[in-house]
Design an enzyme around this catalytic site. Structure first.
Site, PDB file in Angstrom:
ATOM      1  N   LYS A  47       0.859  -1.187  -0.085  1.00 31.50           N
ATOM      2  CA  LYS A  47       0.096  -0.014   0.055  1.00 31.50           C
ATOM      3  C   LYS A  47       0.806   1.280  -0.107  1.00 31.50           C
ATOM      4  O   LYS A  47       0.491   2.084  -0.742  1.00 31.50           O
ATOM      5  CB  LYS A  47      -0.949   0.188   1.353  1.00 31.50           C
ATOM      6  CG  LYS A  47      -2.049  -0.910   1.104  1.00 31.50           C
ATOM      7  CD  LYS A  47      -2.949  -0.814   2.039  1.00 31.50           C
ATOM      8  CE  LYS A  47      -4.334  -1.900   2.272  1.00 31.50           C
ATOM      9  NZ  LYS A  47      -5.250  -1.679   3.052  1.00 31.50           N
TER      10      LYS A  47
ATOM     11  N   ALA B 134       6.643   3.071  21.325  1.00 37.58           N
ATOM     12  CA  ALA B 134       7.412   3.898  20.500  1.00 37.58           C
ATOM     13  C   ALA B 134       6.930   4.035  18.886  1.00 37.58           C
ATOM     14  O   ALA B 134       6.805   4.903  18.436  1.00 37.58           O
ATOM     15  CB  ALA B 134       8.944   3.529  20.348  1.00 37.58           C
TER      16      ALA B 134
ATOM     17  N   ASP C  86     -10.229   2.620   2.082  1.00 36.77           N
ATOM     18  CA  ASP C  86     -10.322   1.723   3.308  1.00 36.77           C
ATOM     19  C   ASP C  86     -11.301   2.832   4.615  1.00 36.77           C
ATOM     20  O   ASP C  86     -11.815   2.188   5.409  1.00 36.77           O
ATOM     21  CB  ASP C  86      -8.968   1.461   3.931  1.00 36.77           C
ATOM     22  CG  ASP C  86      -8.329   0.319   3.204  1.00 36.77           C
ATOM     23  OD1 ASP C  86      -8.911  -0.469   2.948  1.00 36.77           O
ATOM     24  OD2 ASP C  86      -6.985   0.120   3.255  1.00 36.77           O
TER      25      ASP C  86
ATOM     26  N   GLY D 152      -3.247  -1.185  17.976  1.00 32.69           N
ATOM     27  CA  GLY D 152      -2.244  -1.381  16.994  1.00 32.69           C
ATOM     28  C   GLY D 152      -1.875  -0.214  16.223  1.00 32.69           C
ATOM     29  O   GLY D 152      -2.289   1.063  16.570  1.00 32.69           O
ATOM     30  N   ALA D 153      -0.449  -0.280  15.914  1.00 30.65           N
ATOM     31  CA  ALA D 153       0.132   0.717  15.077  1.00 30.65           C
ATOM     32  C   ALA D 153       0.747   0.443  13.825  1.00 30.65           C
ATOM     33  O   ALA D 153       1.728   1.031  13.432  1.00 30.65           O
ATOM     34  CB  ALA D 153       1.294   1.412  16.172  1.00 30.65           C
TER      35      ALA D 153
END
Length: 264
Positions: A66, A155, A102, A128-129
């Protein structure tokens, strides 16, 4: 008609060919949509070259390409730029146009399965990240939600939060969130008993349709939003952009549920 398809790796699990082929048939188009499995960036770049050469009408793009899709585009929508990635490339006259649908799919899923949820000015937590978090965070921020990221590696969450202009939160934030979104590739281990009684749970995963996260919420009578609704929601604008016609009136959710062997 020039073919289209979905590009990612691995790709065998993708439901996009089923969804788009069903719509192609319903719309009476002489077109095709297939799964492309470029195993590396070089192979993905080759697909984009094919598009620019007029051999592909468009590509839906999934992991891990992506971000690369956005970087290869000649033009990109503000949404794709804000997300830092694109799940859609449309090819016209030798040029590649990037978009991210999305976020549209995310908000459409909420509208369908939690229609009374108003996130404006209210706390929302995304678990989530990674890449899946980006579009959700951008869409929720646009809806004026107070977006917080919760990730095991703080982080990483801080880096993404700084990029997107949202916050990083601690687990205690789950207790007051009106929406909790699982954007992790694994199921979270959380105590749903601590969630607010009016909280909505959403899981971006759709295999299985009712994940352990959603099942735990349902046991508490919390409202749930499944990943299939988001998948279909993001596919609609992609289909219309690639093929230039409206999505036909087909019960696509039923088609996909039958293929998955799910009942609801």
């Amino acid at each position: 008609m020039i073919p289209a398809g979905v590009a990612g790796w691995p790709i065998a699990h993708s439901l996009s060919p089923l969804i788009h082929s069903t719509w192609i048939e319903g719309a009476g188009l002489e077109a095709s949509y297939e799964a492309f499995g470029p195993e590396d960036e070089a192979a993905f770049r080759s697909l984009v070259v094919q598009g620019r050469d007029g051999r592909l009408a468009g590509l839906n793009v999934t992991a891990p390409y992506k971000a690369l899709a956005l970087s290869l585009a000649d033009e990109a929508t503000p949404t794709a730029k804000a997300c830092g990635s694109a799940n859609l490339l449309v090819f016209r006259e030798g040029r590649a146009f990037a978009d991210s649908t999305d976020g549209l799919g995310f908000m459409q899923a909420l509208a369908e399965q939690a229609p009374d949820l108003d996130v404006a000015g209210r706390p929302v937590v995304i678990l989530g990240a990674g890449g899946a978090t980006r579009a959700a965070a951008v869409a929720l921020k646009s809806a004026e939600a107070e977006v917080g990221l919760l990730n095991r590696t703080r982080a990483r969450a801080e880096a993404l939060a700084d990029e997107l202009g949202v916050s990083v939160v601690e687990p205690e934030a789950l207790e007051n969130a009106v929406l909790i979104v699982n954007a992790l590739s694994v199921q979270p281990d959380l105590d749903v008993a601590r969630f607010a009684d009016d909280a909505v749970l959403m899981d971006m995963t759709y295999r299985p349709l009712t994940t352990p996260f959603l099942a735990a919420g349902r046991a508490r009578s919390l409202r749930k939003v499944d990943g299939l609704a988001m998948l279909i929601g993001q596919a609609r604008p992609s289909f219309e952009a690639i093929f230039g016609v409206p999505v036909p009136p087909v019960d696509i959710r039923r088609v996909v549920l039958d293929a998955l062997g799910e009942t609801a």
